[in-house]
Design an enzyme around this catalytic site. Structure first.
Site, PDB file in Angstrom:
ATOM      1  N   GLY A 219      41.296  10.135 107.671  1.00 32.36           N
ATOM      2  CA  GLY A 219      42.010   9.826 109.029  1.00 32.36           C
ATOM      3  C   GLY A 219      42.297  11.024 110.034  1.00 32.36           C
TER       4      GLY A 219
ATOM      5  N   THR B  25      47.388  13.015 115.433  1.00 38.39           N
ATOM      6  CA  THR B  25      47.705  13.676 116.716  1.00 38.39           C
ATOM      7  C   THR B  25      47.757  15.041 116.456  1.00 38.39           C
ATOM      8  OG1 THR B  25      50.188  13.027 116.379  1.00 38.39           O
ATOM      9  CG2 THR B  25      48.769  11.943 117.997  1.00 38.39           C
TER      10      THR B  25
ATOM     11  N   GLU C  22      52.422   8.067  99.825  1.00 42.68           N
ATOM     12  CA  GLU C  22      51.451   7.170  98.848  1.00 42.68           C
ATOM     13  C   GLU C  22      50.189   6.781  99.335  1.00 42.68           C
ATOM     14  OE1 GLU C  22      53.650   3.369  98.013  1.00 42.68           O
ATOM     15  OE2 GLU C  22      54.482   3.476  99.905  1.00 42.68           O
ATOM     16  N   TYR C  23      49.306   6.663  98.453  1.00 40.86           N
ATOM     17  CA  TYR C  23      48.243   6.306  99.092  1.00 40.86           C
ATOM     18  C   TYR C  23      47.662   4.949  99.203  1.00 40.86           C
ATOM     19  CZ  TYR C  23      42.852   6.402  99.754  1.00 40.86           C
ATOM     20  OH  TYR C  23      41.524   6.276 100.267  1.00 40.86           O
TER      21      TYR C  23
ATOM     22  N   ASP D 166      54.495   2.023 118.055  1.00 40.97           N
ATOM     23  CA  ASP D 166      52.763   2.187 118.014  1.00 40.97           C
ATOM     24  C   ASP D 166      52.453   1.314 116.813  1.00 40.97           C
ATOM     25  OD1 ASP D 166      50.654   3.501 118.309  1.00 40.97           O
ATOM     26  OD2 ASP D 166      50.998   5.242 117.235  1.00 40.97           O
TER      27      ASP D 166
ATOM     28  N   HIS E 155      38.848   2.745 106.338  1.00 39.67           N
ATOM     29  CA  HIS E 155      40.138   3.198 107.141  1.00 39.67           C
ATOM     30  C   HIS E 155      39.323   3.510 108.558  1.00 39.67           C
ATOM     31  CE1 HIS E 155      42.825   4.272 104.008  1.00 39.67           C
ATOM     32  NE2 HIS E 155      41.631   4.702 103.326  1.00 39.67           N
TER      33      HIS E 155
END
Length: 1264
Positions: free
Chosen positions: A734, A737, A814-815, A859, A1042
């Site tokens: 990912g 910003t 954590e993934y 958000d 993702h």
């Protein structure tokens, strides 16, 4: 008790020693004259004293008027910075003050005795005559004082000791009077026996002490002196400490005013006069000290630290001051100690205030304090500029030599004059001891002035306990050395005051004991040779036990131990030592006799003690300048002493206790030196302890910060301690910003984590505010539906300046295998109603938790909702979150939330929004889960509001009363008024009634009517959901879906490039087909056929290979493919008919789009595999019977076949014809399924492209 004695001039005159009586008889007229002068000159002297106090340097203040010349020298060397008075002006004022001071001393003494007022008128004429004589003598003395500083004090002392003989032996008397003043200080402490003498001396000395107190230099040098002038100030530890810390003109002026007030008040003057007798000795002492005044000031330059400390420490108790007086000097060299002493001093000084609180004691203390202030001010000077010590000592050495000679002459004169005065034994002793002290102790006095004062103070204690109190107050103001002495004396003084004059002997003994300890400490600090230097062997014999044991065991012996320290300084000053050493044994014996016979031998003992003290003090001072850090332990002791002396008479034990207490206080305090503070046995080995404590404090300081790290460790283990090299980076998943997000594996635990990079190279203001906000908020949010931040790591092991090194931090989470956006766009999964319920339940639980913790997420969107393969939902990305206060209703920025998920109130400019904004975003996600596409996809705010209005109705006061208050209500109106059609629109998507009702409530225009997160959990759709019983969705384990991955695929499709990423064989095939098919779908506008041809551009070879493959497929394989298409295809009946009957490009493209939509795996590497393995799909289809396996093969075939529109059409025609021929019923089923699925999926794919663009724009808005 001591106050009345001090005030009683008759008592002093009668009860005083012969030495004191003679001056009183001879000085009666002089006192009356002085009183007269005081009356006339008090006003002048107030101004002058205010000036003189600034002018007179600490030397003058502690030593007497004689010190003024030295003060001039010292002012230049060490005090010039602190005191702005010009030297010449100071000298003139000193001369005037000396002349007036002698008169004032007599006047002040009588004022203190209350006879001063009465005798003023009678003695005015006599005083005028004597004043003339005194002025003449003082003029000569002042000139000499200017030259050597000893003659000035000799004049003052002459006035104090005997005005009749003052004219004859003004110089001698000045020296002797200086010594006598020191003795008088002791006498004050020993007031009981020495009251009469001290009072008469006070009367005579009061002018001197007054001068010293008022002398601007003294004041300027020792703000404490000024403070000491005012009993409150003296008493208040803070005042003393402040004075020590700040040698400021304002305090001086204040002191001068206080002094003036004292002068004005006869009672106060009488008190000061009573104090002045000790001043007398100090005056003579000061005259001798004057010559060494440079040293004393230099030592004080070191002592300034000690002074500051001593001010606080000595205030509380002079025990620590004495034993640490050398240390105090050394302490003075160490600024840390002085500061600490100040911090501690307030309590002890307050105690001293108690004793000082007695008004007589106050005034007397103030005058004696002025003397001590002189010495203290000198020490202050040293504290001001300890570096000046060496310079002063060198210059002082020369001055001391000259002054020694003058002192010798003055001592002889004093001896003669004092003997004539009526205390031949006492005065000669004083003269001898003072002369020797001057010779041997001039330099020592400079360095150990505080120590000398301490020693002299014990003698004076024997003479006058009240004087002790005054001296203690003065010493508190004067400096740390004096403070130490006073602190030792002061506890005794308090006790003695309570006990009475009788108790003065024990008090004096105690003080003397304390002084020996200090002397011992100073000697130890200085060198072992110091005791050896001590000429009197008996004294050392007695001294060693007192020195070794704490202060309590050494009450009588301390006086002797003081003597041994004296000889060591004597070697330092060889000339002075020779004379003082010879005198020391007698002085030691007199001191012992003083202990035994307080009244009779007090004068002689005081003289001897002063000499001893001067020698001893000189040695410690020399050492003190050498060892500035060592003074720290004595100060600690001083603090301890200050506390306990006030509390209890036993000064020694109290010192230990107080020392321990100060240590604790110092440990608590950030000051490093105090922490070690030589608590264990400062008297025994003050130097090592003093040195060690500073090291300990430094070690302890990091410990002070440790708790903070410990707190972090408790909440987050070792945050920021690890480096990113502890993780194996697997790949990028990912982009945020402020950096990328990486999938990584912890090398230590093997756990998968997500590393969110926080770059600092692009930040102009350091660490990004969004990252700071996210870290701060996530540490407060601990919930199963909120992503967990494990720790923070750095990208460099040393974690140096990241801004300069363009480094970065990494937030370790954590993934989570997928995010909702990646899953929905991938088309790899189809969520059932139960899955949607589970997702929404978890999402609303997390949001409700955040809202109850008063945080707005601001958000919420599909890409910020993470899922793992077990179907667990977590809310992530709190970079825009903020704390929300419903009560303050303050404005927040409305440029938050991605445009597609932004509520209408934000679009209309609302800045005072509520948690309802997050509920709207979750409503959009609920609709997206059912429709498989964002329900409001616009690229502009106005267009977004238009889409919302079409579905939810136009914002108007009828449904939203407060909408008219919004800033953009008039400017962003929809093109026309729409009615609410939400239920109608979503009914086509076969939403369950509960879901539709919930969606309707969550997408209410009016935020006040919109349901809350908690209410959503109570809705019919979510209230009965049990997450534990829910089966996990069938998520693609072979591919992490993702946002970044889906965006890449989308861009590649839009650009006509096949996905390049090589996923696992199955995934790659699926992705290939879905990639080719999805690209046309996204690009396809209402006329799908047109976009498809442009997007599908495979090579001709590929198309041919696909045609071959399709021909090679048997019916069973086609059946499997058909089954797959039936379950996941969007083909419609008309489309199928077109494909079967009509082979036109548009129809073929529509079919291709349908296939692409149904097959939802896109991979970047499909193109490569397609070229290299044209037959692989075929084999895989044969090998793998499950639909997923067949699906990839079909996907791969499709892209390969779609090299050109013609090839694609041909391939599809062949494939579909075979399928339809062999399995018509399957085709019918396929058509039926496609009808059902086409509705929702077709719309979702279409907005994908705008969604991305809008997201980009929204992100830009968010960042603002």
């Amino acid at each position: 008790m001591p106050n009345p004695e001090r005030h009683g001039g008759k008592k002093d005159g009668s009860g005083g020693a012969s030495g004191t009586l003679q001056p009183s008889s001879g000085g009666g007229s002089s006192n009356s004259r002085e009183r007269h002068r005081l009356g006339s000159k008090h006003k002048r002297h107030k101004s002058k004293h205010s000036k003189d106090m600034g002018l007179v340097t600490p030397e003058a203040a502690p030593l007497g008027t004689v010190i003024k010349p030295l003060v001039e020298y010292d002012d230049i060397s060490s005090d010039s910075d602190t005191f702005s008075d010009d030297l010449a002006f100071k000298v003139d004022r000193r001369e005037n003050d000396e002349r007036r001071g002698t008169d004032r001393s007599d006047r002040l003494h009588k004022h203190r005795h209350h006879q001063h007022r009465r005798t003023r008128d009678l003695l005015k004429t006599k005083q005028t005559e004597k004043e003339k004589n005194l002025e003449a003598s003082s003029k000569s003395g002042s000139t000499k004082d200017r030259i050597s500083g000893s003659s000035k004090r000799s004049n003052e002392e002459n006035d104090d000791h005997g005005k009749a003989q003052i004219s004859k032996s003004s110089n001698k008397e000045s020296r002797s009077s200086k010594l006598h003043k020191e003795k008088t200080r002791k006498e004050r402490e020993l007031k009981s026996g020495h009251k009469d003498r001290s009072k008469s001396h006070r009367k005579r000395e009061t002018p001197k002490s007054y001068k010293t107190v008022d002398s601007p230099k003294r004041r300027s040098r020792s703000p404490h002196r000024k403070w000491s002038d005012s009993p409150k100030q003296d008493d208040s530890p803070s005042g003393a400490s402040y004075g020590q810390d700040y040698d400021l003109s304002p305090p001086r002026s204040h002191t001068s005013s206080n002094y003036d007030s004292y002068k004005k008040s006869p009672g106060s003057t009488s008190r000061r006069q009573s104090i002045s007798p000790p001043y007398k000795e100090p005056s003579a002492y000061q005259s001798s000290t004057r010559s060494p005044s440079p040293y004393s000031r230099r030592q004080r330059s070191v002592s300034p630290y000690s002074r500051r400390r001593s001010s606080s420490y000595e205030r509380s108790g002079s025990y620590s001051g004495r034993s640490p007086s050398p240390y105090g000097r050394r302490r003075s060299s160490s600024p840390f100690l002085s500061k600490r002493s100040l911090s501690r001093s307030p309590l002890p000084s307050r105690k001293s205030m108690k004793s000082r609180s007695r008004s007589p004691a106050y005034s007397r203390h103030s005058s004696s304090h002025s003397k001590k202030k002189r010495s203290g001010s000198r020490s202050r000077h040293s504290s001001i500029s300890p570096v000046r010590l060496p310079l002063n000592s060198s210059l002082g050495a020369e001055l001391s030599r000259k002054k020694k000679e003058r002192a010798a002459a003055a001592a002889a004169a004093k001896m003669d004059g004092k003997e004539s005065k009526g205390s031949p034994i006492f005065l000669p002793k004083k003269e001898n001891s003072s002369v020797e002290a001057k010779d041997s102790g001039l330099e020592p006095k400079k360095l150990p002035r505080g120590v000398k004062l301490e020693k002299s103070a014990p003698d004076t204690e024997l003479v006058n306990v009240t004087h002790l109190n005054t001296e203690v107050k003065n010493s508190l103001d004067t400096g740390k050395v004096k403070l130490d002495e006073n602190s030792e004396k002061h506890p005794v003084l308090k006790d003695t005051k309570v006990q009475g004059t009788k108790d003065s002997k024990p008090v004096a003994l105690k003080e003397e004991i304390v002084t020996p300890k200090e002397t011992e400490t100073s000697e130890k600090e200085t060198l072992p040779p110091l005791p050896t230097v001590t000429s009197p062997p008996p004294l050392p014999t007695t001294t060693p036990p007192p020195q070794t044991p704490p202060l309590p065991p050494l009450p009588p012996l301390p006086a002797i131990p003081q003597q041994p320290p004296l000889p060591p300084p004597q070697p330092t000053f060889s000339q002075v030592l020779s004379s003082s050493t010879s005198t020391l044994p007698p002085s030691v014996h007199p001191r012992t006799s003083t202990l035994s016979s307080q009244a009779n031998s007090q004068p002689s003992v005081q003289v001897s003690v002063k000499t001893q003290v001067s020698v001893t003090a000189a040695i410690p001072h020399l050492k003190t300048s050498t060892l500035p850090p060592l003074p720290l332990p004595p100060l600690l002791l001083g603090d301890d002493d200050m506390d306990s002396p006030k509390e209890t008479l036993p000064s020694k034990p109290v010192k230990k206790e107080k020392e321990q207490r100060p240590r604790h206080l110092l440990t608590d305090l950030p000051l490093p030196p105090e922490l070690p503070g030589g608590d264990p046995s400062p008297p025994d080995s003050p130097e090592p302890k003093a040195i060690t404590p500073p090291q300990q404090p430094y070690k302890k300081r990091p410990k002070i910060c440790c708790p903070r790290y410990g707190e972090r460790r408790q909440t987050e283990s070792d945050w920021g301690k690890r480096c990113v090299d502890k993780f194996d980076i697997i790949g990028i998943i990912g982009e945020g910003t402020y950096g990328q997000v990486y999938k990584a594996k912890d090398k230590d635990t093997g756990e998968l984590v997500a590393l969110k990079k926080v770059r600092l190279d692009n930040e102009k203001e350091g660490f990004p505010i969004t990252a700071i906000r996210e870290i701060k908020i996530l540490r407060q949010l601990i919930h199963r539906s909120v992503v967990n931040m494990k720790e923070i790591v750095t990208d460099k092991q040393d974690a140096l300046d990241f801004k300069k090194d363009k480094g970065a931090f990494y937030l370790v989470f954590e993934y989570m295998d997928h995010d909702l956006m990646g899953l929905l766009e991938s088309g790899l999964v189809h969520f059932s109603e139960d899955h949607i319920k589970s997702f929404m339940k978890q999402l609303m639980e997390g949001l409700d938790y955040c809202h109850k913790k008063n945080f707005l997420h601001r958000d919420i969107k599909c890409s910020n909702i993470l899922l793992n393969n077990s179907g667990q939902i977590k809310l992530a990305d709190f970079g825009l979150a903020r704390l929300y206060n419903s009560e303050e209703s303050r404005p927040y920025t409305n440029k938050v939330i991605t445009l597609w998920y932004r509520p209408p109130e934000l679009l209309l400019g609302e800045e005072r929004y509520t948690p309802a904004i997050d509920v709207w975003s979750c409503g959009c996600i609920l609709g997206e889960l059912f429709t498989k596409k964002p329900i409001f996809q616009a690229n502009l705010e106005l267009a977004q509001l238009e889409l919302i209005s079409r579905l939810c109705g136009s914002p108007c006061p009828a449904v939203w009363p407060d909408v008219i208050k919004l800033p953009y209500f008039n400017t962003m109106k929809p093109k026309k008024q729409y009615r609410r059609r939400l239920r109608e629109e979503f009914s086509f998507f076969f939403l369950p009634w509960g879901a539709l009702d919930l969606l309707d409530h969550m997408l209410t225009l009016d935020p006040s009517k919109r349901c809350t997160a908690e209410q959503t959990l109570q809705s019919d759709f979510l209230k009965d959901v049990e997450l534990s019983k829910m089966d996990p969705p069938d998520l693609p384990h072979w591919q992490d879906c993702h946002e970044l991955w889906s965006k890449k695929r989308r861009r590649q499709r839009q650009s006509g490039v096949l996905v390049e990423e090589p996923p696992p064989p199955k995934a790659s095939r699926k992705e290939t087909i879905s990639g080719t098919s999805a690209e046309p779908v996204k690009n396809s506008s209402p006329a799908p056929p047109q976009p498809a041809p442009g997007k599908v551009e495979p090579g001709a070879g590929d198309a041919i290979g696909l045609g071959d493959i399709t021909q090679q497929l048997n019916q069973s394989e086609l059946a499997v493919l058909l089954n797959l298409l039936q379950s996941q295809t969007d083909l419609s009946i008309p489309q199928m008919a077109q494909l079967l009957n009509i082979h036109s490009n548009p129809e073929m493209q529509q079919q291709l789009e349908a296939l692409n939509q149904s097959i939802s795996a896109l991979t970047a590497a499909t193109s490569q595999q397609q070229d290299s393995e044209p037959t692989a799909p075929e084999e895989s289809l044969k090998e793998i019977a499950p639909a997923p396996a067949v699906q990839p093969s079909a996907e791969q075939t499709t892209p390969e076949a779609s090299s050109t529109p013609a090839d694609m059409q041909n391939m599809l025609a062949v494939l579909l014809s075979q399928l339809m021929k062999t399995q018509e019923p399957a085709g019918n089923l396929e058509e039926n399924n496609s009808d059902k699925n086409s509705g929702p999926q077709g719309p979702r794919r279409t907005p994908t492209m705008p969604q991305e663009e809008a997201a980009g724009k929204q992100t830009g808005h968010e960042s603002h």
